[in-house]
Design a protein around this motif. Structure first.
Motif, PDB file in Angstrom:
ATOM      1  N   SER A 147       0.821  -1.191   0.000  1.00 10.05           N
ATOM      2  CA  SER A 147       0.000   0.000   0.000  1.00 10.05           C
ATOM      3  C   SER A 147       0.865   1.255   0.000  1.00 10.05           C
ATOM      4  O   SER A 147       0.717   2.149  -0.831  1.00 10.05           O
ATOM      5  N   VAL A 148       1.796   1.298   0.954  1.00 12.25           N
ATOM      6  CA  VAL A 148       2.633   2.491   1.114  1.00 12.25           C
ATOM      7  C   VAL A 148       3.618   2.651  -0.040  1.00 12.25           C
ATOM      8  O   VAL A 148       3.911   3.759  -0.472  1.00 12.25           O
ATOM      9  N   GLY A 149       4.100   1.522  -0.542  1.00 13.19           N
ATOM     10  CA  GLY A 149       5.110   1.596  -1.591  1.00 13.19           C
ATOM     11  C   GLY A 149       4.553   1.880  -2.963  1.00 13.19           C
ATOM     12  O   GLY A 149       5.198   2.542  -3.777  1.00 13.19           O
ATOM     13  N   ARG A 150       3.343   1.398  -3.241  1.00 16.07           N
ATOM     14  CA  ARG A 150       2.870   1.434  -4.620  1.00 16.07           C
ATOM     15  C   ARG A 150       1.520   2.082  -4.843  1.00 16.07           C
ATOM     16  O   ARG A 150       1.057   2.175  -5.976  1.00 16.07           O
ATOM     17  N   LYS A 151       0.841   2.502  -3.780  1.00  9.93           N
ATOM     18  CA  LYS A 151      -0.477   3.082  -3.982  1.00  9.93           C
ATOM     19  C   LYS A 151      -0.456   4.597  -3.761  1.00  9.93           C
ATOM     20  O   LYS A 151       0.382   5.113  -3.026  1.00  9.93           O
ATOM     21  N   THR A 152      -1.431   5.282  -4.364  1.00  8.56           N
ATOM     22  CA  THR A 152      -1.577   6.713  -4.157  1.00  8.56           C
ATOM     23  C   THR A 152      -2.240   6.959  -2.806  1.00  8.56           C
ATOM     24  O   THR A 152      -2.720   6.022  -2.154  1.00  8.56           O
ATOM     25  N   ALA A 153      -2.300   8.211  -2.412  1.00 11.82           N
ATOM     26  CA  ALA A 153      -2.836   8.552  -1.097  1.00 11.82           C
ATOM     27  C   ALA A 153      -4.267   8.059  -0.932  1.00 11.82           C
ATOM     28  O   ALA A 153      -4.617   7.445   0.086  1.00 11.82           O
ATOM     29  N   ILE A 154      -5.088   8.286  -1.936  1.00  7.87           N
ATOM     30  CA  ILE A 154      -6.499   7.910  -1.794  1.00  7.87           C
ATOM     31  C   ILE A 154      -6.650   6.387  -1.754  1.00  7.87           C
ATOM     32  O   ILE A 154      -7.489   5.853  -1.024  1.00  7.87           O
ATOM     33  N   GLU A 155      -5.824   5.691  -2.505  1.00  4.49           N
ATOM     34  CA  GLU A 155      -5.859   4.225  -2.482  1.00  4.49           C
ATOM     35  C   GLU A 155      -5.418   3.701  -1.115  1.00  4.49           C
ATOM     36  O   GLU A 155      -5.995   2.742  -0.581  1.00  4.49           O
ATOM     37  N   ARG A 156      -4.393   4.310  -0.555  1.00  6.69           N
ATOM     38  CA  ARG A 156      -3.912   3.875   0.756  1.00  6.69           C
ATOM     39  C   ARG A 156      -4.960   4.056   1.827  1.00  6.69           C
ATOM     40  O   ARG A 156      -5.182   3.173   2.663  1.00  6.69           O
ATOM     41  N   ILE A 157      -5.593   5.217   1.825  1.00  7.07           N
ATOM     42  CA  ILE A 157      -6.589   5.489   2.858  1.00  7.07           C
ATOM     43  C   ILE A 157      -7.768   4.537   2.724  1.00  7.07           C
ATOM     44  O   ILE A 157      -8.249   3.980   3.715  1.00  7.07           O
ATOM     45  N   ALA A 158      -8.217   4.312   1.499  1.00  2.00           N
ATOM     46  CA  ALA A 158      -9.313   3.364   1.287  1.00  2.00           C
ATOM     47  C   ALA A 158      -8.914   1.980   1.785  1.00  2.00           C
ATOM     48  O   ALA A 158      -9.695   1.293   2.456  1.00  2.00           O
TER      49      ALA A 158
ATOM     50  N   ARG B 156      16.482   5.128   1.779  1.00  2.00           N
ATOM     51  CA  ARG B 156      15.935   3.783   1.569  1.00  2.00           C
ATOM     52  C   ARG B 156      16.971   2.859   0.949  1.00  2.00           C
ATOM     53  O   ARG B 156      17.130   1.711   1.355  1.00  2.00           O
ATOM     54  N   ILE B 157      17.665   3.370  -0.068  1.00  2.00           N
ATOM     55  CA  ILE B 157      18.635   2.524  -0.758  1.00  2.00           C
ATOM     56  C   ILE B 157      19.779   2.155   0.177  1.00  2.00           C
ATOM     57  O   ILE B 157      20.214   1.002   0.237  1.00  2.00           O
ATOM     58  N   ALA B 158      20.245   3.124   0.946  1.00  2.51           N
ATOM     59  CA  ALA B 158      21.314   2.833   1.909  1.00  2.51           C
ATOM     60  C   ALA B 158      20.842   1.780   2.912  1.00  2.51           C
ATOM     61  O   ALA B 158      21.573   0.842   3.234  1.00  2.51           O
ATOM     62  N   SER B 159      19.611   1.905   3.385  1.00  5.23           N
ATOM     63  CA  SER B 159      19.072   0.944   4.354  1.00  5.23           C
ATOM     64  C   SER B 159      19.008  -0.455   3.759  1.00  5.23           C
ATOM     65  O   SER B 159      19.389  -1.437   4.410  1.00  5.23           O
ATOM     66  N   LEU B 160      18.536  -0.550   2.511  1.00  9.38           N
ATOM     67  CA  LEU B 160      18.400  -1.871   1.891  1.00  9.38           C
ATOM     68  C   LEU B 160      19.759  -2.526   1.681  1.00  9.38           C
ATOM     69  O   LEU B 160      19.936  -3.719   1.945  1.00  9.38           O
ATOM     70  N   ALA B 190      14.169  -1.061  -6.975  1.00 10.51           N
ATOM     71  CA  ALA B 190      13.104  -0.056  -7.049  1.00 10.51           C
ATOM     72  C   ALA B 190      11.781  -0.614  -6.526  1.00 10.51           C
ATOM     73  O   ALA B 190      11.098   0.027  -5.727  1.00 10.51           O
ATOM     74  N   ASP B 191      11.450  -1.824  -6.947  1.00 12.44           N
ATOM     75  CA  ASP B 191      10.171  -2.421  -6.540  1.00 12.44           C
ATOM     76  C   ASP B 191      10.148  -2.766  -5.055  1.00 12.44           C
ATOM     77  O   ASP B 191       9.088  -2.878  -4.450  1.00 12.44           O
ATOM     78  N   ALA B 192      11.307  -2.971  -4.477  1.00 12.35           N
ATOM     79  CA  ALA B 192      11.350  -3.257  -3.037  1.00 12.35           C
ATOM     80  C   ALA B 192      11.224  -1.984  -2.215  1.00 12.35           C
ATOM     81  O   ALA B 192      10.813  -2.027  -1.059  1.00 12.35           O
ATOM     82  N   LEU B 193      11.561  -0.848  -2.816  1.00 13.38           N
ATOM     83  CA  LEU B 193      11.623   0.391  -2.059  1.00 13.38           C
ATOM     84  C   LEU B 193      10.531   1.384  -2.421  1.00 13.38           C
ATOM     85  O   LEU B 193      10.514   2.509  -1.921  1.00 13.38           O
ATOM     86  N   GLY B 194       9.632   0.983  -3.301  1.00 11.95           N
ATOM     87  CA  GLY B 194       8.567   1.892  -3.690  1.00 11.95           C
ATOM     88  C   GLY B 194       9.045   3.043  -4.549  1.00 11.95           C
ATOM     89  O   GLY B 194       8.515   4.151  -4.468  1.00 11.95           O
ATOM     90  N   LEU B 195      10.052   2.790  -5.377  1.00 14.10           N
ATOM     91  CA  LEU B 195      10.602   3.824  -6.262  1.00 14.10           C
ATOM     92  C   LEU B 195      10.477   3.367  -7.717  1.00 14.10           C
ATOM     93  O   LEU B 195      10.149   2.215  -7.987  1.00 14.10           O
TER      94      LEU B 195
END
Lengths: 247, 247
Positions: A147-158, B156-160, B190-195
């Motif tokens: 959710s946090v990594g790949r969704k937009t704000a509105i998607e996350r809240i929903a 994030r990258i440094a942490s990973l 990127a996919d692991a870090l939401g980037l």
DNA sequence: CGCGATTTTGAGCACCTTCAATCCGTGTGG
DNA sequence: CCACACGGATTGAAGGTGCTCAAAATCGCG
């Protein structure tokens, strides 16, 4: 012993006595565990990030959250803790990487950590139950991460509203349909979703304006569940996240 | 039985026979588990998001990752799986909310799920070991969540990099100091870090330009570990995340 | 050598943040 | 009973981190 008396008398009236860990506890197990009651007020810390604690908590009433703090004060809420949940048990780890704080007034059962370890080693069902709980929490953490990594704000809240709604509903199926009593501030929601309070507020307002939800005074109404699912990007029929949601 | 022969002969040469789950297995347990070897190539799926699977995998060699997909193709990698890890065991859950895919060529031990459930119910130590593993994975998921939710791209990258470095180092303490063999593409990171891959690339280039790391050909050098800790926002002495990192 | 996958670089844009001020409900003390 | 304080919610304006679209360069491999 007073504690054993509580374990017997207290458990009979416990709202979560039939769930999770307690479902598998025999009377002997309970007395072995030295369970003691405790009341904590809003904002109290159950344990601190980085500080060893020898207490495990089972939630009877109230809400808490697990969180991590960065040096400069940035906060991430990594999980919400609801009645019936077990928190503070970190096997093989001395200092937890996260802390736990009460949201509102809470009633807890406090279990000495070593007692629980002992019982778990004696009773395979208990250890297995613990594994199931951790596995389930892990799956929820993964969903939140997505959710946090790949969704937009509105998607996350929903997504978060749906998660909390179904977690509460599982425990109280008789409760009114789409009402959700959330003892959370918008800042809590923001910290759980990796957003700022300001943007969380704007996005909630957008959801309200769309007629999907309504809120105020710590109460959330889900006016259009189907729309909320659609916005969250969850297919209630076959979606993968739905599995975690409904179980 | 051929499988039992493998369990005996195969385990003797297994690079991870003394770690995690296998550390607590007796010879009897092993034969009960019906462990079978398997080889899978890069990009193969061990199991799919939303699809029930009756196989549990213990990694002997190679890397994999757990991931969730959204309807429109957005992908979040929720965890990397390294040799010695156990994946695919979802107690009480039929369909996992995430899938697992091999990064490179892998050697696995395949365990029928029901066999593992059976052994866990018979041997408290095994069940407890499972609980410990889940708890540890959960803590890592929380750290990653904090990273993705509250840290900047470079943090994030440094942490990973630090997480992966220490996970590998724990298994191979004799390996050269600050070299890190990563069979990952920048898209994986990127996919692991939401980037996005593009921004991941720019940020890696920035770290290289700062003289903190160097990389190429799937190899990462950590040139200035102290700087990397500082950038990641982790205090190797007392930081809370350091607990998860070093354990 | 040629093809595909991956990495790299450029330019413009958008979502979300930051900073700031105001509003509101509640509780507290004078 | 009202003034005040306080935490939380709300709204506005400006800016930045990271995204999107696009193309070129490099690497791996048959």
């Amino acid at each position: 012993m007073r504690q054993e008396a509580f374990a017997a008398a207290g458990c009979a009236a416990c709202p979560v006595r039939a769930e999770g860990l307690c479902r598998h506890l025999s009377v002997d197990d309970r007395s072995l565990l030295h369970i003691a009651p405790r009341h904590v007020g809003p904002g109290s810390d159950l344990f601190y990030q980085g500080e060893p604690s020898d207490e495990v908590f089972r939630i009877r009433e109230g809400w808490a959250f697990l969180y991590e703090l960065l040096e400069d004060g940035r906060r991430q809420i990594v999980q919400f803790v609801l009645p019936g949940d077990l928190v503070g048990f970190h096997p093989e780890v001395t200092a937890p990487s996260f802390g736990a704080q009460a949201v509102n007034s809470m009633e807890l059962c406090v279990i000495p950590r070593l007692r629980l370890v002992e019982v778990a080693h004696r009773r395979p069902n208990i250890a297995y139950q613990l594994a199931c709980m951790f596995s389930h929490d892990e799956a929820r953490a993964y969903d939140r991460l997505t959710s946090v990594g790949r969704k937009t704000a509105i998607e996350r809240i929903a997504s978060l509203l749906l998660e909390l709604f179904y977690r509460l509903r599982r425990r109280a199926p008789e409760a009114p349909g789409e009402m959700l009593k959330l003892p959370l501030t918008q800042t809590h929601i923001a910290d759980a979703l990796g957003l700022t309070p300001v943007h969380t507020n704007r996005t909630l307002a957008l959801l309200r304006q769309k007629g999907v939800i309504d809120y105020g005074n710590g109460l959330f109404h889900i006016l259009a569940p189907a729309k909320l699912f659609a916005i969250a990007g969850i297919d209630p029929g076959s979606g993968a996240e739905a599995a975690t949601l409904f179980h």
